[in-house]
Design a protein around this motif. Structure first.
Motif, PDB file in Angstrom:
ATOM      1  N   PRO A  88      22.684  41.604 -76.997  1.00  0.00           N
ATOM      2  CA  PRO A  88      22.461  41.500 -75.536  1.00  0.00           C
ATOM      3  C   PRO A  88      23.835  41.056 -75.078  1.00  0.00           C
ATOM      4  CG  PRO A  88      21.750  39.512 -76.777  1.00  0.00           C
ATOM      5  CD  PRO A  88      22.092  40.603 -77.709  1.00  0.00           C
ATOM      6  N   GLN A  90      26.210  41.696 -70.878  1.00  0.00           N
ATOM      7  CA  GLN A  90      26.243  41.761 -69.365  1.00  0.00           C
ATOM      8  C   GLN A  90      26.930  43.427 -68.985  1.00  0.00           C
ATOM      9  OE1 GLN A  90      28.127  38.803 -67.579  1.00  0.00           O
ATOM     10  NE2 GLN A  90      26.032  37.736 -67.228  1.00  0.00           N
ATOM     11  N   GLN A  94      27.246  42.628 -63.954  1.00  0.00           N
ATOM     12  CA  GLN A  94      26.785  41.425 -64.267  1.00  0.00           C
ATOM     13  C   GLN A  94      24.971  41.431 -64.322  1.00  0.00           C
ATOM     14  OE1 GLN A  94      29.141  39.046 -64.892  1.00  0.00           O
ATOM     15  NE2 GLN A  94      30.411  40.709 -64.376  1.00  0.00           N
ATOM     16  N   GLU A  95      24.355  42.530 -64.633  1.00  0.00           N
ATOM     17  CA  GLU A  95      23.140  42.474 -65.088  1.00  0.00           C
ATOM     18  C   GLU A  95      22.843  42.289 -66.657  1.00  0.00           C
ATOM     19  OE1 GLU A  95      21.527  45.985 -63.739  1.00  0.00           O
ATOM     20  OE2 GLU A  95      21.563  45.767 -61.630  1.00  0.00           O
ATOM     21  N   ARG A  96      22.005  41.590 -66.967  1.00  0.00           N
ATOM     22  CA  ARG A  96      21.645  41.513 -68.453  1.00  0.00           C
ATOM     23  C   ARG A  96      21.104  42.873 -69.173  1.00  0.00           C
ATOM     24  NH1 ARG A  96      18.020  36.574 -69.757  1.00  0.00           N
ATOM     25  NH2 ARG A  96      19.933  35.712 -69.317  1.00  0.00           N
ATOM     26  N   SER A  98      21.187  45.295 -73.056  1.00  0.00           N
ATOM     27  CA  SER A  98      21.285  45.378 -74.440  1.00  0.00           C
ATOM     28  C   SER A  98      21.709  46.635 -74.940  1.00  0.00           C
ATOM     29  CB  SER A  98      19.799  45.004 -75.094  1.00  0.00           C
ATOM     30  OG  SER A  98      19.926  44.755 -76.420  1.00  0.00           O
ATOM     31  N   LEU A 156      20.920  31.420 -76.723  1.00  0.00           N
ATOM     32  CA  LEU A 156      20.125  32.301 -75.811  1.00  0.00           C
ATOM     33  C   LEU A 156      18.476  31.881 -76.213  1.00  0.00           C
ATOM     34  CD1 LEU A 156      21.391  35.786 -75.829  1.00  0.00           C
ATOM     35  CD2 LEU A 156      21.249  34.048 -74.143  1.00  0.00           C
ATOM     36  N   LEU A 195      14.256  38.726 -72.749  1.00  0.00           N
ATOM     37  CA  LEU A 195      15.332  38.244 -73.606  1.00  0.00           C
ATOM     38  C   LEU A 195      15.184  37.841 -74.890  1.00  0.00           C
ATOM     39  CD1 LEU A 195      18.384  37.107 -73.419  1.00  0.00           C
ATOM     40  CD2 LEU A 195      17.429  34.991 -72.571  1.00  0.00           C
TER      41      LEU A 195
END
Length: 326
Positions: A88, A90, A94-96, A98, A156, A195
């Motif tokens: 995982p 960014q 700046q988006e999460r 994978s 996380l 997540l």
């Protein structure tokens, strides 16, 4: 972008390479120093890939890195080990996200290829002296970087657990919670579930890579560190499964609270409709326009009908209250 580091005792020293940034698109192919022990390629340009190929290392493309077959993610070419894991991180916005990260390990250096930004790469490069092993060999850099990655995954999971704890306090607490807040909590839990799924996939691919790495003859220190990392990955995998079960429980509980709120609203509407049912019946009778109706000439018909409607509504309310339906 291309970043290179040489060993500096226990830590690493960043090397300045002209034409290594993303903005330097018109610069010539950069020349990589022979003493670079770690080369990090982030969204590499063609000329940066050519610079690494000049060292005798073939760099896989993003399409090759995204292949899901195990033979495409863990393999050896001559004396170079290629290990691709899913981590995982960014995106540029700046988006999460994978995505795949490839580790190319040779006797002289470690090369990493990535097209998104896992935070552990930045933290490890900023403080290599705090690594689990000194950075005197590519193997030690590799296990130290993986240790930083695993620590980030643990953070996380810990953060996801804290969010679930806070959500459980809000949903199961004594204070009243609005339906809008319940919907926001449901979205928050859903994001944490996504997540946790990304972390679980990362742990699975890391375990495979570590087993592949450990099957090759390594020095005793690196071998012991690898075994420890595998134990950490398995422990985090168990923890992620536990959090996944909590996600299911929290979602069911939140949906249950939303259903209770909706049922309470529907109950109120049902009671109001039943309270007005007897007066409506009386008004319907007195409102019929047949030719032969004796009550049409009754002087007290209108106030009488109002009185009967009021009594019927109050009587219905009293019965409901006596039955504890209100």
């Amino acid at each position: 972008m291309l970043m290179a580091y040489r060993t500096d005792g226990r830590g690493l020293q960043a090397l300045t390479i002209p034409g290594s940034r993303l903005e330097d698109r018109d610069a010539p192919v950069p020349a990589l120093p022979d003493d670079a022990i770690w080369i990090d390629l982030y969204r590499p340009l063609d000329r940066q890939v050519e610079a690494v190929r000049a060292l005798g290392i073939e760099v896989p493309t993003l399409e090759e890195m995204e292949e899901i077959e195990i033979s495409s993610r863990l393999y050896r070419v001559d004396t170079a080990d290629y290990m691709t894991v899913i981590l995982p991180g960014q995106s540029d916005g700046q988006e999460r996200v994978s995505g795949p990260v490839t580790f190319i390990l040779t006797a002289e250096r470690l090369v990493t290829v990535r097209h998104h930004a896992p935070r552990s790469f930045q933290t490890f490069a900023n403080r290599p002296e705090r690594a689990v092993a000194d950075c005197t060999s590519p193997e030690r850099v590799f296990v130290s970087l993986l240790d930083e990655i695993i620590a980030r995954l643990a953070d996380l999971l810990e953060g996801a657990g804290e969010v679930l704890d806070a959500n459980a306090r809000d949903v199961f607490g004594e204070a009243e919670i609005e339906p809008e807040d319940l919907q926001a909590a449901l979205k928050k839990v859903g994001r944490q579930g996504e997540l946790i799924g990304q972390v679980r996939l990362a742990l699975l691919s890391l375990e495979r890579a570590l087993i592949f790495f450990g099957n090759t003859k390594r020095e005793s220190t690196v071998r012991d560190l690898t075994k420890g990392l595998i134990r950490d990955v398995k422990a985090l995998a168990v923890h992620s499964d536990y959090l996944s079960s909590r996600i299911g429980l929290t979602v069911d509980a939140t949906l249950g609270m939303i259903n209770l709120e909706q049922n309470a609203t529907a109950r109120i509407l049902s009671v109001v409709a039943v309270l007005f049912l007897p007066p409506t019946l009386v008004a319907s009778i007195f409102g019929m326009n047949f030719t032969h109706m004796d009550i049409l000439d009754w002087p007290l018909g209108f106030p009488g009908s109002l009185f009967v409607m009021l009594v019927s509504a109050v009587g219905t309310y009293v019965v409901f209250k006596w039955k504890n339906w209100l």
